[in-house]
Design a protein around this motif. Structure first.
Motif, PDB file in Angstrom:
ATOM      1  N   GLY A 172       0.804  -1.209   0.000  1.00 37.10           N
ATOM      2  CA  GLY A 172       0.000   0.000   0.000  1.00 37.10           C
ATOM      3  C   GLY A 172       0.837   1.258   0.000  1.00 37.10           C
ATOM      4  O   GLY A 172       2.037   1.224   0.304  1.00 37.10           O
ATOM      5  N   GLN A 173       0.233   2.333  -0.370  1.00 33.42           N
ATOM      6  CA  GLN A 173       0.895   3.635  -0.328  1.00 33.42           C
ATOM      7  C   GLN A 173      -0.139   4.691  -0.016  1.00 33.42           C
ATOM      8  O   GLN A 173      -1.285   4.616  -0.474  1.00 33.42           O
ATOM      9  CB  GLN A 173       1.564   3.924  -1.678  1.00 33.42           C
ATOM     10  N   LYS A 174       0.241   5.639   0.779  1.00 31.19           N
ATOM     11  CA  LYS A 174      -0.726   6.639   1.226  1.00 31.19           C
ATOM     12  C   LYS A 174      -0.018   7.977   1.403  1.00 31.19           C
ATOM     13  O   LYS A 174       1.082   8.041   1.922  1.00 31.19           O
ATOM     14  CB  LYS A 174      -1.319   6.191   2.569  1.00 31.19           C
ATOM     15  N   VAL A 175      -0.702   9.031   0.994  1.00 30.98           N
ATOM     16  CA  VAL A 175      -0.199  10.373   1.280  1.00 30.98           C
ATOM     17  C   VAL A 175      -0.771  10.807   2.618  1.00 30.98           C
ATOM     18  O   VAL A 175      -1.989  10.819   2.801  1.00 30.98           O
ATOM     19  CB  VAL A 175      -0.593  11.370   0.185  1.00 30.98           C
ATOM     20  N   THR A 176       0.111  11.114   3.539  1.00 29.78           N
ATOM     21  CA  THR A 176      -0.360  11.500   4.865  1.00 29.78           C
ATOM     22  C   THR A 176      -0.475  13.002   4.965  1.00 29.78           C
ATOM     23  O   THR A 176       0.064  13.749   4.144  1.00 29.78           O
ATOM     24  CB  THR A 176       0.581  10.978   5.953  1.00 29.78           C
ATOM     25  N   ARG A 177      -1.149  13.400   5.986  1.00 29.08           N
ATOM     26  CA  ARG A 177      -1.508  14.806   6.113  1.00 29.08           C
ATOM     27  C   ARG A 177      -0.293  15.698   6.370  1.00 29.08           C
ATOM     28  O   ARG A 177      -0.139  16.754   5.762  1.00 29.08           O
ATOM     29  CB  ARG A 177      -2.504  14.939   7.267  1.00 29.08           C
ATOM     30  N   ASP A 178       0.560  15.248   7.267  1.00 25.23           N
ATOM     31  CA  ASP A 178       1.657  16.117   7.709  1.00 25.23           C
ATOM     32  C   ASP A 178       2.901  15.990   6.845  1.00 25.23           C
ATOM     33  O   ASP A 178       3.944  16.514   7.183  1.00 25.23           O
ATOM     34  CB  ASP A 178       2.008  15.806   9.164  1.00 25.23           C
ATOM     35  N   ASN A 179       2.794  15.265   5.757  1.00 30.69           N
ATOM     36  CA  ASN A 179       3.970  15.068   4.922  1.00 30.69           C
ATOM     37  C   ASN A 179       3.538  14.938   3.468  1.00 30.69           C
ATOM     38  O   ASN A 179       2.726  14.079   3.144  1.00 30.69           O
ATOM     39  CB  ASN A 179       4.710  13.804   5.380  1.00 30.69           C
ATOM     40  N   PRO A 180       4.055  15.795   2.600  1.00 31.36           N
ATOM     41  CA  PRO A 180       3.642  15.758   1.191  1.00 31.36           C
ATOM     42  C   PRO A 180       4.100  14.498   0.471  1.00 31.36           C
ATOM     43  O   PRO A 180       3.477  14.097  -0.505  1.00 31.36           O
ATOM     44  CB  PRO A 180       4.304  16.991   0.593  1.00 31.36           C
TER      45      PRO A 180
END
Length: 312
Positions: A172-180
């Motif tokens: 899986g891969q996810k863009v997190t809120r605190d890191n672009p």
DNA sequence: CGGATTTGACCTGCGC
DNA sequence: GCGCAGGTCAAATCCG
């Protein structure tokens, strides 16, 4: 006390600097193949003898240094554990018990902000928090060790590859809120028999730093060891962040390296296990001593140990 | 063709 | 209860 300067001088493990081979003592060669030593001509045979002698001496020296390094690495691991203990204790004091979305999340942020310079971020028991154990008793009891490793990568390296000797399967891969930059999720390719997971994300502060978070312990040897050695030489097969860093050091010297787990064995097929081991030790020493943060952290740990020894 | 990777959907926990 | 965010699943796609 002056531990930092002691560390700086004593831990200069860079093979090139720490091991003057005294080759300048090698006799000068004359154009006709003979040698002049103290004004005396030597035959080719004598030259060979001298070179063999020199080679033996250098080999012995090499062996001795490798042993020293191994011992030093063991001491380093012990010290690192102490540093992590101290850091986790101080972190427990800092974190307020309220307003935490997820213990792991805020913990992660703290580490990203403060600790990634150490290279090895932590090896803390995530289940040690009282709050967590109250809110998520079932999961947290089962939950195994969490350790973090940060890696400084080549600027051109845009992938989220952290070489640690194990084979991983991305799920899986996810863009997190605190890191672009996206966070990648990996499972050990030996899953489901091996429960280890890893999260890899570039640091928000420094894009050249990749932070890998390991969850759980491997219940098998890394593929590289299975292939290249006849038997396990390590005392434990559990995940060892220091070994991860060792492999990661290789990424610096081998920026063109391919798949993560196969790096060592595939790039150095002609090496036997002893050579591989020596190569790893040298690379680790080089990468560690090049990092001023490592020496600083080590100095802090040593000073802490000294002061605690005094009090005892 | 089989294994690995990608990626959108779904699940779950947490704060409000 | 709702919305948000992190984590996981699984079908589609890629690649050797």
């Amino acid at each position: 006390m002056d531990t930092s300067s002691w560390v700086d001088t004593s831990l200069d493990l860079n093979p090139s600097s720490a091991r003057p081979l005294r080759l300048e003592q090698t006799p000068k060669k004359e154009s006709n193949g003979n040698l002049i030593v103290f004004g005396k001509k030597l035959s080719v045979k004598e030259e060979t003898c001298n070179l063999e002698e020199e080679l033996n001496r250098v080999n012995a020296e090499n062996k001795k240094l490798a042993e020293t390094l191994t011992a030093m690495c063991e001491k380093y691991n012990a010290l690192r554990n102490q540093v992590m203990d101290l850091m986790s204790k101080s972190r427990e004091k800092e974190i307020s018990p309220s307003k935490k979305r997820k213990s792991e999340n805020s913990d992660n942020n703290n580490n990203n902000d403060k600790n990634y310079n150490f290279g090895i971020i932590g090896n803390s028991e995530s289940s040690s928090s009282d709050e967590d154990s109250c809110k998520k008793p079932r999961e947290e009891i089962i939950k195994a060790k969490v350790s973090r490793v940060s890696v400084r990568t080549e600027a051109s390296n845009t992938g989220l590859i952290v070489k640690d000797g194990y084979q991983w399967r991305k799920y899986g891969q996810k863009v997190t809120r605190d890191n672009p930059s996206p966070r990648a999720y990996f499972r050990c390719s030996f899953a489901p028999s091996c429960p280890v997971k890893k999260k890899v994300q570039r640091s928000a502060d420094d894009q050249s730093v990749v932070v890998a978070t390991y969850e759980g312990e491997h219940n098998h040897l890394p593929p590289s060891q299975m292939e290249s050695t006849s038997g396990p030489s390590h005392g434990s097969s559990s995940l060892n962040p220091s070994r991860a860093t060792m492999s990661l050091g290789l990424t610096k010297s081998n920026p063109s390296g391919g798949g993560e787990a196969r790096n060592i064995s595939s790039n150095k097929p002609e090496m036997d296990s002893a050579q591989v081991r020596q190569y790893l030790v040298e690379q680790m020493a080089t990468s560690l001593t090049k990092d001023p943060n490592f020496t600083a952290a080590l100095a802090a740990a040593i000073s802490g140990r000294m002061s605690s020894a005094k009090s005892n």
